[in-house]
Design an enzyme around this catalytic site. Structure first.
Site, mmCIF file in Angstrom:
data_model
loop_
_atom_site.group_PDB
_atom_site.id
_atom_site.type_symbol
_atom_site.label_atom_id
_atom_site.label_comp_id
_atom_site.label_asym_id
_atom_site.label_seq_id
_atom_site.Cartn_x
_atom_site.Cartn_y
_atom_site.Cartn_z
ATOM 1 N N GLU A 189 0.836 -1.197 0.000
ATOM 2 C CA GLU A 189 0.000 0.000 0.000
ATOM 3 C C GLU A 189 0.872 1.249 0.000
ATOM 4 O O GLU A 189 1.820 1.347 0.767
ATOM 5 C CB GLU A 189 -0.904 0.016 1.246
ATOM 6 C CG GLU A 189 -1.856 -1.167 1.332
ATOM 7 C CD GLU A 189 -2.994 -1.071 0.316
ATOM 8 O OE1 GLU A 189 -3.131 -0.018 -0.340
ATOM 9 O OE2 GLU A 189 -3.739 -2.074 0.190
ATOM 10 N N CYS A 248 -7.373 -2.390 8.814
ATOM 11 C CA CYS A 248 -6.024 -2.413 8.237
ATOM 12 C C CYS A 248 -5.507 -0.993 8.017
ATOM 13 O O CYS A 248 -4.393 -0.657 8.425
ATOM 14 C CB CYS A 248 -6.017 -3.181 6.916
ATOM 15 S SG CYS A 248 -6.161 -4.964 7.153
ATOM 16 N N ARG A 284 -17.519 -0.516 7.122
ATOM 17 C CA ARG A 284 -18.676 -1.085 6.429
ATOM 18 C C ARG A 284 -19.320 -2.176 7.276
ATOM 19 O O ARG A 284 -20.518 -2.386 7.235
ATOM 20 C CB ARG A 284 -18.208 -1.641 5.075
ATOM 21 C CG ARG A 284 -19.316 -2.041 4.121
ATOM 22 C CD ARG A 284 -18.759 -2.457 2.772
ATOM 23 N NE ARG A 284 -17.663 -3.428 2.863
ATOM 24 C CZ ARG A 284 -17.821 -4.721 3.130
ATOM 25 N NH1 ARG A 284 -19.009 -5.221 3.338
ATOM 26 N NH2 ARG A 284 -16.774 -5.534 3.192
ATOM 27 N N HIS A 294 -1.435 -5.629 1.746
ATOM 28 C CA HIS A 294 -2.634 -6.457 1.702
ATOM 29 C C HIS A 294 -2.354 -7.709 0.878
ATOM 30 O O HIS A 294 -1.631 -7.640 -0.131
ATOM 31 C CB HIS A 294 -3.804 -5.690 1.067
ATOM 32 C CG HIS A 294 -4.696 -5.008 2.067
ATOM 33 N ND1 HIS A 294 -4.898 -3.645 2.070
ATOM 34 C CD2 HIS A 294 -5.451 -5.514 3.092
ATOM 35 C CE1 HIS A 294 -5.746 -3.347 3.064
ATOM 36 N NE2 HIS A 294 -6.091 -4.450 3.689
HETATM 37 N N1 PCA Z 1 -8.224 -7.125 6.634
HETATM 38 C C1 PCA Z 1 -9.111 -6.063 7.069
HETATM 39 C C2 PCA Z 1 -8.891 -5.977 8.560
HETATM 40 C C3 PCA Z 1 -8.125 -7.193 8.945
HETATM 41 C C4 PCA Z 1 -7.695 -7.806 7.683
HETATM 42 O O1 PCA Z 1 -6.964 -8.784 7.573
HETATM 43 C C5 PCA Z 1 -8.856 -4.748 6.332
HETATM 44 O O2 PCA Z 1 -8.424 -4.781 5.175
HETATM 45 O O3 PCA Z 1 -9.100 -3.683 6.901
#
Ligand code: PCA
Length: 212
Positions: free
Chosen positions: A80, A143, A90, A166
């Site tokens: 990111e 996240c 959400r 991610h």
């Molecule tokens: N993904 C979520 C929160 C925890 C995770 O593994 C997110 O993208 O915010």
């Protein structure tokens, strides 16, 4: 020698597994140094995750922080580029909290760039045969919230670097035909991200970006 804090998350939103936490555990199991790796699995809780991340930062004083989480539906590993200072959930988190239009870091800047070499990381992961691309939105859920806290810490003193990656669902875990990657490939991608982050503090100068 660098000290790296690498974190993943617990399951959330009805899933029974989270490949980020599982992949981080694989990286920890096979870590041979010489750099020092500290790992943790964070709760999917706005309050709990930020508190635990801040406690880890205080306890370990890492040089580099790479937090990771699941982005179900993505087909690539995505470093990111930017954290935004916005919590807008959400779905409720695992504690039932569902903030709407709140600042993640009260009084903080609207956004903060990752200080990991995101283009170099994505390129090196692709070179290893694993799909990867830079992402320009970490969302507005837990996240991104943790990412914003990591960047507040990183930007508060020289020599600290941080970012967020991610990952897709792991094979066999995706719902509704969501794209998947083998868990071992996700772990391999995170090992590459750690290595590139230790090796270079400045990103490569190549074209990138996205129209949307
Ligand atoms: N993904 C979520 C929160 C925890 C995770 O593994 C997110 O993208 O915010």
């Amino acid at each position: 020698m660098a000290r790296i804090l690498l974190t993943g998350f617990e399951p959330f939103g009805g899933d029974t597994v989270n490949p980020s936490g599982d992949a981080v555990a694989l990286v920890a199991d096979a870590w041979t140094g010489p750099d020092e790796l500290v790992t943790a699995t964070l709760p999917v809780s706005f309050r709990g995750a930020a508190e635990q991340m801040n406690a880890l930062l205080d306890r370990h004083s890492p040089d580099i922080v790479i937090a990771t989480g699941l982005a179900g539906g993505r087909s690539a590993v995505t470093p990111e580029r930017v954290a935004i200072n916005l919590a807008d959930a959400r779905i409720p988190d695992n504690d039932g909290a569902q903030p709407v239009d709140q600042e993640s870091v009260p009084g903080g800047p609207p956004a903060a760039f990752a200080t990991l070499p995101v283009k170099a990381i994505a390129g090196a992961i692709r070179d290893a045969g694993i799909p990867a691309e830079v992402s320009y939105s970490a969302g507005t859920y837990v996240c991104n919230h943790v990412f914003a806290h990591v960047m507040q810490w990183a930007d508060a003193a020289p020599g600290r670097r941080g970012g967020f990656i991610h990952v897709p669902y792991a094979t066999g875990q995706g719902s509704q035909n969501a794209p998947e990657l083998p868990l071992e490939d996700i772990a391999r991608a995170l090992r590459i991200a750690v290595r590139i982050s230790v090796d270079r503090s400045v990103d490569i100068h190549v074209t990138g970006g996205a129209i949307s």
